[in-house]
Motif scaffolding. Sequence first.
Motif, PDB file in Angstrom:
ATOM      1  N   PRO A 347       0.817  -1.215   0.000  1.00  0.00           N
ATOM      2  CA  PRO A 347       0.000   0.000   0.000  1.00  0.00           C
ATOM      3  C   PRO A 347       0.852   1.266   0.000  1.00  0.00           C
ATOM      4  N   VAL A 348       0.361   2.271  -0.709  1.00  0.00           N
ATOM      5  CA  VAL A 348       0.930   3.613  -0.649  1.00  0.00           C
ATOM      6  C   VAL A 348       0.039   4.430   0.272  1.00  0.00           C
ATOM      7  N   ILE A 349       0.604   4.928   1.376  1.00  0.00           N
ATOM      8  CA  ILE A 349      -0.175   5.649   2.380  1.00  0.00           C
ATOM      9  C   ILE A 349      -0.017   7.153   2.165  1.00  0.00           C
ATOM     10  N   GLY A 350      -1.121   7.872   2.221  1.00  0.00           N
ATOM     11  CA  GLY A 350      -1.057   9.317   2.038  1.00  0.00           C
ATOM     12  C   GLY A 350      -2.307   9.997   2.555  1.00  0.00           C
ATOM     13  N   GLN A 351      -2.345  11.304   2.403  1.00  0.00           N
ATOM     14  CA  GLN A 351      -3.502  12.082   2.843  1.00  0.00           C
ATOM     15  C   GLN A 351      -4.464  12.297   1.690  1.00  0.00           C
ATOM     16  N   ALA A 352      -5.712  12.428   2.010  1.00  0.00           N
ATOM     17  CA  ALA A 352      -6.752  12.574   0.992  1.00  0.00           C
ATOM     18  C   ALA A 352      -6.461  13.751   0.080  1.00  0.00           C
ATOM     19  N   GLY A 353      -6.697  13.527  -1.218  1.00  0.00           N
ATOM     20  CA  GLY A 353      -6.539  14.588  -2.187  1.00  0.00           C
ATOM     21  C   GLY A 353      -5.125  14.784  -2.687  1.00  0.00           C
ATOM     22  N   VAL A 354      -4.185  13.981  -2.191  1.00  0.00           N
ATOM     23  CA  VAL A 354      -2.790  14.100  -2.613  1.00  0.00           C
ATOM     24  C   VAL A 354      -2.371  12.792  -3.274  1.00  0.00           C
ATOM     25  N   GLY A 355      -1.865  12.869  -4.488  1.00  0.00           N
ATOM     26  CA  GLY A 355      -1.412  11.669  -5.189  1.00  0.00           C
ATOM     27  C   GLY A 355      -2.568  10.804  -5.649  1.00  0.00           C
ATOM     28  N   SER A 356      -2.387   9.492  -5.495  1.00  0.00           N
ATOM     29  CA  SER A 356      -3.342   8.530  -6.060  1.00  0.00           C
ATOM     30  C   SER A 356      -4.262   7.907  -5.016  1.00  0.00           C
ATOM     31  N   VAL A 357      -4.352   8.500  -3.831  1.00  0.00           N
ATOM     32  CA  VAL A 357      -5.133   7.857  -2.767  1.00  0.00           C
ATOM     33  C   VAL A 357      -6.593   8.295  -2.730  1.00  0.00           C
ATOM     34  N   GLY A 358      -7.023   9.103  -3.666  1.00  0.00           N
ATOM     35  CA  GLY A 358      -8.427   9.501  -3.699  1.00  0.00           C
ATOM     36  C   GLY A 358      -8.707  10.662  -2.769  1.00  0.00           C
ATOM     37  N   THR A 359      -9.975  11.022  -2.689  1.00  0.00           N
ATOM     38  CA  THR A 359     -10.407  12.123  -1.835  1.00  0.00           C
ATOM     39  C   THR A 359     -11.451  11.628  -0.848  1.00  0.00           C
ATOM     40  N   LEU A 360     -11.635  12.391   0.221  1.00  0.00           N
ATOM     41  CA  LEU A 360     -12.605  12.056   1.254  1.00  0.00           C
ATOM     42  C   LEU A 360     -13.737  13.068   1.271  1.00  0.00           C
ATOM     43  N   LEU A 361     -14.934  12.599   1.640  1.00  0.00           N
ATOM     44  CA  LEU A 361     -16.099  13.461   1.755  1.00  0.00           C
ATOM     45  C   LEU A 361     -16.748  13.196   3.102  1.00  0.00           C
ATOM     46  N   GLY A 362     -16.771  14.215   3.962  1.00  0.00           N
ATOM     47  CA  GLY A 362     -17.384  14.077   5.266  1.00  0.00           C
ATOM     48  C   GLY A 362     -18.894  14.056   5.189  1.00  0.00           C
ATOM     49  N   ASN A 363     -19.535  13.437   6.183  1.00  0.00           N
ATOM     50  CA  ASN A 363     -20.993  13.320   6.245  1.00  0.00           C
ATOM     51  C   ASN A 363     -21.575  12.678   4.987  1.00  0.00           C
ATOM     52  N   MET A 364     -20.847  11.690   4.460  1.00  0.00           N
ATOM     53  CA  MET A 364     -21.293  10.966   3.279  1.00  0.00           C
ATOM     54  C   MET A 364     -20.988   9.482   3.463  1.00  0.00           C
ATOM     55  N   THR A 365     -21.728   8.631   2.767  1.00  0.00           N
ATOM     56  CA  THR A 365     -21.406   7.208   2.688  1.00  0.00           C
ATOM     57  C   THR A 365     -21.405   6.789   1.222  1.00  0.00           C
ATOM     58  N   GLU A 366     -20.580   5.802   0.913  1.00  0.00           N
ATOM     59  CA  GLU A 366     -20.503   5.280  -0.443  1.00  0.00           C
ATOM     60  C   GLU A 366     -21.332   4.005  -0.531  1.00  0.00           C
ATOM     61  N   SER A 367     -22.354   4.021  -1.326  1.00  0.00           N
ATOM     62  CA  SER A 367     -23.198   2.845  -1.485  1.00  0.00           C
ATOM     63  C   SER A 367     -22.478   1.765  -2.283  1.00  0.00           C
ATOM     64  N   SER A 368     -23.035   0.565  -2.257  1.00  0.00           N
ATOM     65  CA  SER A 368     -22.540  -0.509  -3.105  1.00  0.00           C
ATOM     66  C   SER A 368     -22.603  -0.079  -4.563  1.00  0.00           C
ATOM     67  N   ASN A 369     -21.616  -0.532  -5.355  1.00  0.00           N
ATOM     68  CA  ASN A 369     -21.642  -0.193  -6.783  1.00  0.00           C
ATOM     69  C   ASN A 369     -22.320  -1.272  -7.625  1.00  0.00           C
ATOM     70  N   VAL A 370     -23.129  -2.115  -6.973  1.00  0.00           N
ATOM     71  CA  VAL A 370     -23.886  -3.153  -7.684  1.00  0.00           C
ATOM     72  C   VAL A 370     -24.963  -2.503  -8.550  1.00  0.00           C
ATOM     73  N   ASP A 371     -24.980  -2.868  -9.815  1.00  0.00           N
ATOM     74  CA  ASP A 371     -26.011  -2.412 -10.756  1.00  0.00           C
ATOM     75  C   ASP A 371     -27.074  -3.509 -10.816  1.00  0.00           C
ATOM     76  N   MET A 372     -28.191  -3.301 -10.135  1.00  0.00           N
ATOM     77  CA  MET A 372     -29.206  -4.352 -10.025  1.00  0.00           C
ATOM     78  C   MET A 372     -29.754  -4.762 -11.394  1.00  0.00           C
ATOM     79  N   SER A 373     -29.931  -3.839 -12.299  1.00  0.00           N
ATOM     80  CA  SER A 373     -30.456  -4.185 -13.628  1.00  0.00           C
ATOM     81  C   SER A 373     -29.510  -5.148 -14.330  1.00  0.00           C
ATOM     82  N   LYS A 374     -28.219  -4.839 -14.269  1.00  0.00           N
ATOM     83  CA  LYS A 374     -27.230  -5.695 -14.909  1.00  0.00           C
ATOM     84  C   LYS A 374     -27.192  -7.071 -14.256  1.00  0.00           C
ATOM     85  N   GLU A 375     -27.282  -7.086 -12.921  1.00  0.00           N
ATOM     86  CA  GLU A 375     -27.227  -8.375 -12.213  1.00  0.00           C
ATOM     87  C   GLU A 375     -28.412  -9.268 -12.588  1.00  0.00           C
TER      88      GLU A 375
END
Length: 407
Positions: A347-375
């Motif tokens: 793993p490459v460890i870093g702070q949100a928004g820097v490099g390739s580690v993605g960004t963070l969003l407070g007061n949010m949740t990430e739902s499953s990426n399951v596409d029910m129609s496709k399934e």
Amino acid sequence: MSFYQAVSGLNAASKQLDVIGNNIANSSTVGFKTGTIAFADLFAGGTGLGTKVSSTLQDFGDGPLNSSSRALDVAISGNGFFRLQDSAGTVLFSRNGQFTLDGATRNIVNMQGMLLTGYPVVGTPPVVQQGADPVPLTIPETPMAAQQTTVASIVANLNSSDDVKTFDPDNRETANYKGSITVYDTLGNPHNIGLYFEKTAANKWTVNVQDGSVAGSPFTEIALEFSSSGALISQTPAADPTATTGASTIPLPSLDGSLASSFTLDFAGSVQQNFGGNSNKAPVQNGYGPGSLIGYSVSDGGVITGKYSNDRTQPLGQIALASFSNPEGLSIQGDNTWASTDKSGQPVIGQAGVGSVGTLLGNMTESSNVDMSKELVDMIVAQRFYQSNAQTIKTQDSILQTLVSMR
């Protein structure tokens, strides 16, 4: 031979339905990533032997984001993972950003009790130590210590048409204008500092400063001189004896056991013109009293900030994110977690928004990426796949039955 080919197809279709069923079952699981089955043909000696499941791939694309009122709900956008640590010290990774507090230790944990790790704070006032080795994050109930006032300033708007007066310390009403500023001592006690403005001559004023919270406190006189256009050109005495203008030193007597100290008071920016009245802008000073923790929040950068009863805030830590060169090489561990492998890389460890580690969003949740129609469509295809292989067995059985019944 076709019996074995068809059986391999039945097994493959069954495993495909298992993966589809697991996707559907986790369609409401926060941070879940869709699985996709990959097949490979079996071939030996110039003859096809059927099919096999070569791998189960995962789609690490972002799931839909949902707003949340929980302070410790955080979502990742991009390639990052939360870095967790279980009770045995094993490091795992997750996309599920639903966290809570361990009541006993006030560690930030996921729903399975694994510790969320990140960067600690150091120093006074605390500063996030970015780049340090990640440690378990906590939200301590430790009160915020008081900070003594060392610097204060106030901008006065003085009326040039006021009469010249002589200030009588025993009669505060003899001042042309009265102001005040609240400062804090070493124990966080508030001191109400009275400011009594006295016009002594054209373009000249004296500010008589006294700590009104300590009985018998002496007055400190500060002379202000303005130009003919009303700009402040000097403030004396200055804290720096060699200076002709600048902040003045005001003593702060001991109160309820505090250490006797002082602070500097600056009138820079003050103006004397024909305002028709006297006033001042809101005073500014760098001290504050002690405060108890009353809340906390996570910023979009992953910084956990404590809110205190003295209307101050301070950082408590920062969530660290991990990224991998090949996320599909991660090993599924259950409970919405993965472990790194040789295939995923370290793993490459870093702070949100820097490099390739993605960004963070407070007061949010990430739902499953399951596409029910496709399934559901994939389920129909897998069902036909299974039925077709079963039909192959049925047909082969019919042929063999014909051969057996021949005389």
